[in-house]
Design a protein around this motif. Structure first.
Motif, PDB file in Angstrom:
ATOM      1  N   ALA A 218       0.840  -1.143  -0.028  1.00  0.00           N
ATOM      2  CA  ALA A 218      -0.349  -0.242  -0.079  1.00  0.00           C
ATOM      3  C   ALA A 218       0.863   1.426   0.058  1.00  0.00           C
ATOM      4  O   ALA A 218       1.998   1.369   0.773  1.00  0.00           O
ATOM      5  CB  ALA A 218      -0.888  -0.099   1.374  1.00  0.00           C
ATOM      6  N   ASN A 219       0.703   2.150  -0.783  1.00  0.00           N
ATOM      7  CA  ASN A 219       1.284   3.518  -0.998  1.00  0.00           C
ATOM      8  C   ASN A 219       0.439   4.533   0.337  1.00  0.00           C
ATOM      9  O   ASN A 219      -0.599   4.893  -0.428  1.00  0.00           O
ATOM     10  CB  ASN A 219       1.194   4.005  -2.357  1.00  0.00           C
ATOM     11  CG  ASN A 219       1.994   5.097  -2.542  1.00  0.00           C
ATOM     12  OD1 ASN A 219       2.449   5.792  -1.675  1.00  0.00           O
ATOM     13  ND2 ASN A 219       2.067   5.732  -3.606  1.00  0.00           N
ATOM     14  N   LEU A 220       0.965   4.785   1.340  1.00  0.00           N
ATOM     15  CA  LEU A 220       0.168   5.709   2.016  1.00  0.00           C
ATOM     16  C   LEU A 220       1.089   7.201   1.780  1.00  0.00           C
ATOM     17  O   LEU A 220       2.037   7.363   1.826  1.00  0.00           O
ATOM     18  CB  LEU A 220       0.598   5.337   3.504  1.00  0.00           C
ATOM     19  CG  LEU A 220       0.296   6.397   4.622  1.00  0.00           C
ATOM     20  CD1 LEU A 220      -1.254   6.735   4.703  1.00  0.00           C
ATOM     21  CD2 LEU A 220       1.068   5.813   5.882  1.00  0.00           C
ATOM     22  N   THR A 221       0.115   8.218   1.560  1.00  0.00           N
ATOM     23  CA  THR A 221       0.540   9.459   1.315  1.00  0.00           C
ATOM     24  C   THR A 221      -0.163  10.515   2.399  1.00  0.00           C
ATOM     25  O   THR A 221      -1.338  10.555   2.563  1.00  0.00           O
ATOM     26  CB  THR A 221       0.131  10.127  -0.007  1.00  0.00           C
ATOM     27  OG1 THR A 221       1.019   9.132  -0.877  1.00  0.00           O
ATOM     28  CG2 THR A 221       0.812  11.362  -0.179  1.00  0.00           C
ATOM     29  N   LEU A 222       0.683  11.176   3.257  1.00  0.00           N
ATOM     30  CA  LEU A 222       0.110  12.151   4.164  1.00  0.00           C
ATOM     31  C   LEU A 222       0.140  13.631   3.575  1.00  0.00           C
ATOM     32  O   LEU A 222       0.987  13.770   2.655  1.00  0.00           O
ATOM     33  CB  LEU A 222       1.069  12.177   5.571  1.00  0.00           C
ATOM     34  CG  LEU A 222       1.034  10.968   6.211  1.00  0.00           C
ATOM     35  CD1 LEU A 222       1.915  10.963   7.322  1.00  0.00           C
ATOM     36  CD2 LEU A 222      -0.319  10.629   6.974  1.00  0.00           C
TER      37      LEU A 222
END
Length: 182
Positions: free
Chosen positions: A32-36
């Motif tokens: 999963a690519n998590l972007t804040l």
């Protein structure tokens, strides 16, 4: 994997490009690519700046790749800033540091102390800040620092007897508040 972004003042983040809400738990498929969100603007006068992330090893903000199954609790810390319009520009102590107080972004809770000072506007005209003024930045603000407009009166003589604002006095070269009756 189970994932939760906690203690975030910013309401959402992205996983694989889709919006997820902060302070909730989700099951996600890895990788999963998590972007804040690094800087978020809920409106023109408020913004949130991402200052730190805990719970992620090898994170290169604002994007992290989650490639192992597990339970992830990530704490995203944001600082809230407000836009402050300041008029006129003055010197002040901002959180105890003497600097120019101008229009711009300030952290929530910033303490500003404007001290008495004279601001040269043009030759022969000044703004005289005669009192100390204190402000705490807790929301977007427009601050008009109180001042007295004064004009320079130059005499060819050392002094001149005069009635100033109805009082028998002596006129000398110097600055006089706007509206002074001579």
């Amino acid at each position: 994997s189970e994932m939760c972004i906690r203690d975030s003042t910013f309401p959402y983040y992205y996983i694989n490009g889709s919006i997820y809400h902060s302070n909730r738990t989700y099951l996600v498929t890895v990788p999963a690519n998590l972007t804040l969100v690094k800087v978020g603007y809920p409106n023109n006068e408020t913004r949130f700046l991402l200052t730190s992330v805990q719970g992620m090893a090898n994170s290169s903000l604002p994007t992290v790749i989650i490639d192992k199954d597990g339970i992830y609790v990530i704490n995203a810390t944001y600082v809230t800033q407000y836009y402050v319009t300041v008029s006129p520009q003055v010197n002040a102590y901002i959180n105890g540091v003497k600097e120019k107080f101008t229009s711009g972004w300030y952290d929530e809770g910033t303490k500003v102390v404007v001290f008495p000072q004279v601001i040269q506007v043009v030759q022969g005209e000044i703004y005289n800040v005669t009192e100390t003024h204190e402000y705490v930045i807790d929301y977007p603000m427009t601050i008009k620092v109180p001042y007295v407009v004064e004009y320079y009166i130059a005499l060819n003589l050392e002094s001149l007897p005069a009635i100033i604002n109805g009082i028998n006095s002596t006129l000398v070269s110097g600055y006089y508040p706007e509206g002074t009756r001579i």
